[in-house]
Design an enzyme around this catalytic site. Structure first.
Site, mmCIF file in Angstrom:
data_model
loop_
_atom_site.group_PDB
_atom_site.id
_atom_site.type_symbol
_atom_site.label_atom_id
_atom_site.label_comp_id
_atom_site.label_asym_id
_atom_site.label_seq_id
_atom_site.Cartn_x
_atom_site.Cartn_y
_atom_site.Cartn_z
ATOM 1 C CB CYS A 169 -80.697 19.150 55.110
ATOM 2 S SG CYS A 169 -79.093 19.445 54.333
ATOM 3 C CG HIS A 210 -56.447 26.333 63.205
ATOM 4 N ND1 HIS A 210 -56.531 26.127 64.564
ATOM 5 C CD2 HIS A 210 -57.645 26.848 62.831
ATOM 6 C CE1 HIS A 210 -57.726 26.482 64.989
ATOM 7 N NE2 HIS A 210 -58.421 26.921 63.968
#
Length: 652
Positions: free
Chosen positions: A28, A573
């Protein structure tokens, strides 16, 4: 063609359980909507900790990965990498019987309507603008420009059964062209023209179901209705056709299957649609419209306050999609809607709250995140505001819901109605243009409701906002010297910090400290993932910053999540897009679920090899649940070694 979102698409595919675990996927405005065969195979924590993903929720029978404004590009990369065009039958997924009625309904409706929402909004905006141009005398209904633009605006609404016939066919796993054929047959001009003539009979005379009969099929009376712009009849018709098609595939010989299956399906499904499904669905549509109208008439203010106040909660869980067919049905049966009208102020209260936060906060990262979400909310995309700012801070989200309730109730008190599907946020104003009355009345009333709700939200936020310390400048009064008695003991030692004691984190990597805002990835730089710092490594070793559990470990070794003994949730990360190396140049010394000790070697990586391969090694070190802490301070040292204290936190 390569896309910058290919890496993110691969991560998503791997962590939803692989492409074989995906029954279907749609998107969406801001999120990917998966139906998974086995949701337990999804690695939700890994996805939540992945740069480029705002949040992950499971709702309405769907596994929703919230991306943000660039979800369309991510979806395209996802479809290409996963080859999701062909999806499994319901029997193969084993999901339909396990969802529950509400989840199954929301999932089905989302699958049918999400693909056409963009076009529906675009055409609705054209219709609204045309009414304004006609009202101000810029165009007349006889002008060629008006006629052509009107054709564009009306196309999807007049031929709605055709569009929905196609998307419903995809959702119900029936030949899409059969869905198109059913939709076109329902608006066949000859059948519609018969309704302007004399009826040959009247059924259910004297009841609420009284209907004229204009023709028969095999001597059976057929109740004709005008199915243009309708929703429910074609959905039920295609669902019925999907059952007939499966039966047809079993009984039609293989030698004539190519035309025999569509032939048998249409010959059975279309007449049944006109004789039974269509009339019953039309009655249901009318009853739904009457129910919404009755609830509105009982107390417009309460109706508006409820819908407006809970709208953002509906959006969070994706169940707002289930209201779309009701709204479209209202537009078809009553020529207006009050549900969407009651939500008119929801995104604008977020705008006001974000503006107040930008004025009050001294936290540069929170200010930057709020600024970005501010513009998204102006255009009606509130997920970045909800997940990035207001919901984590709790109080702003509560204020937004309360003021949206006030705005919704006021809009209904002022008689605001919604006349066309259209855009969101500032692009929604054409949807309030009344084509059959004072064109500007509802726009003026909705502006009044928005103004009241926004001013109230702004003032309340200024009053109740409690600032969060800036990570890079809030070191005043916090001793980051490792020799300090309060901070020197390891986080995971047997001495449990009191609620007043600061919590410290050691550096997981040796290197140069870089502000998180300089990371060239907005998921980190704008604080979507949480607060923290970045490190430019000088040594390719990753050590545990505190005692805890290694709760997530990406298979390639470039990213890992840790939950400390004190409840901190950490993300390390290494680099940007290093997932593309597929583990090359990385070596992991632990496995997911391991208990780890502060200073323990978790992994190693080859800095020079990674850089020579074209990737950055700049490593964000994030506290993803930092909103539980009122003070967040980072070291002012330029260089740190592994284990050096670089972050200090205090709980509320």
């Amino acid at each position: 063609m390569a896309s910058k979102y290919d890496g993110l698409a691969r991560i998503i595919i791997q962590n939803v359980g692989g492409k074989d675990n995906v029954a279907s996927v749609e998107h969406c405005m801001t999120r990917l909507r998966f139906e998974l065969k086995d949701e337990s195979k999804a690695n939700t924590e890994m996805l939540k900790n992945t740069d480029g993903i705002v949040n992950v929720i499971s709702s309405g029978g769907q596994y929703q990965v919230i991306i943000g404004n660039h979800v369309g590009q991510v979806y395209q990369a996802l479809v290409e990498k996963g080859r999701f065009e062909k999806q499994a039958d319901d029997e193969e997924t084993g999901k339909q019987g396990k969802k529950g009625l509400l989840n199954a309904f929301v999932g089905t409706i989302s699958g049918i309507f999400v693909p056409v929402i963009g076009l529906l909004c675009a055409c609705g905006m054209i219709k609204g603008v045309l009414v304004l141009l006609s009202t101000f005398g810029v165009l007349s209904a006889t002008d060629g420009t008006y006629i052509i633009l009107s054709a564009i605006g009306d196309c999807i609404f007049y031929f709605f059964p055709v569009f929905i016939g196609y998307t419903a066919a995809k959702k119900f796993k029936v030949n899409e062209f059969i869905g198109l054929a059913i939709g076109t047959s329902m608006i066949y001009p000859t059948l519609i023209s018969l309704m302007s003539g004399d009826a040959i009979n009247v059924l259910f005379s004297g009841t609420a179901l009284e209907s004229n009969v204009y023709l028969t099929f095999l001597k059976i009376p057929v109740i004709l209705n005008n199915y243009t712009s309708t929703v429910i009849p074609v959905i039920l018709a295609v669902w019925f056709a999907s059952k007939v098609e499966r039966f047809s595939k079993k009984v039609v010989p293989n030698v004539i299957k190519s035309f025999g299956v569509p032939l048998l399906t249409l010959v059975i499904a279309v007449p049944i649609t006109f004789m039974v499904i269509g009339p019953v669905a039309t009655w249901i549509s009318g009853l739904i419209g009457m129910l919404v109208s009755t609830l509105y008439q009982l107390s417009p203010i309460v109706f508006g306050a409820f819908v407006g106040g809970f709208w953002q909660v509906f959006v969070m869980f994706g169940i707002h999609q289930g209201l779309i067919p009701i709204v479209i049905n209202n537009l078809a049966t009553m020529k207006y809607d009050t549900i969407f009208a009651a939500t008119a102020t929801a995104s604008f209260t977020q705008v006001a709250i974000l503006l107040a936060i930008m004025i009050r906060t001294k936290n540069k990262r929170l200010k930057t995140t709020s600024f970005s979400a501010f513009f998204s909310s102006l255009f009606g995309i509130t997920e970045p505001a909800i997940y990035g700012v207001t919901l984590p801070l709790k109080t702003p989200f509560i204020i937004s819901c309360i003021t949206s309730a006030v705005g919704g109730g006021l809009a209904m008190f002022l008689g605001v109605k919604f006349y066309n599907m259209g855009g969101q946020g500032i692009f929604a104003f054409p949807t309030y243009v009344n084509p059959n009355g004072n064109a500007l009345h509802d726009i003026l009333m909705v502006v009044i409701a928005m103004a009241v709700a926004m001013v109230l939200a702004f003032i309340l936020m200024l009053i109740f906002f409690k600032d969060k310390a800036e990570a890079s400048t809030a070191t005043a009064g916090v001793d980051l010297n490792p020799t300090n008695a309060e901070l020197a003991s390891p986080l995971g030692s047997t001495q449990t910090p009191s609620s007043d004691s600061p919590i410290v984190l050691g550096s997981p990597i040796a290197g140069r400290i870089v502000p998180l805002s300089e990371v060239k990835d907005e998921a980190f730089s704008q604080g979507y993932m949480g607060n923290g710092i970045a490190i430019e490594p000088t040594e390719g070793k990753i050590v545990a910053p505190a005692d805890g559990i290694l709760t997530s470990l990406y298979p390639t070794g470039h990213a890992m999540g840790i939950t400390t003994d004190s409840g901190l949730e950490l993300l390390i990360h290494v680099g940007k897009d290093t997932v593309k190396l597929k583990g090359k140049y990385f070596k992991v010394h632990v496995k997911q679920g391991d208990a780890i000790k502060k200073g323990q070697l978790l992994g190693e990586f080859e800095i020079d090899s990674i850089i020579n391969a074209g990737y950055s090694t700049l490593t964000p070190f994030i506290v993803t649940n930092n909103n539980d802490y009122e003070q967040f301070a980072v070291t002012d040292q330029a260089l740190v070694g592994t284990g050096d204290i670089i972050i200090t936190l205090n709980k509320y």
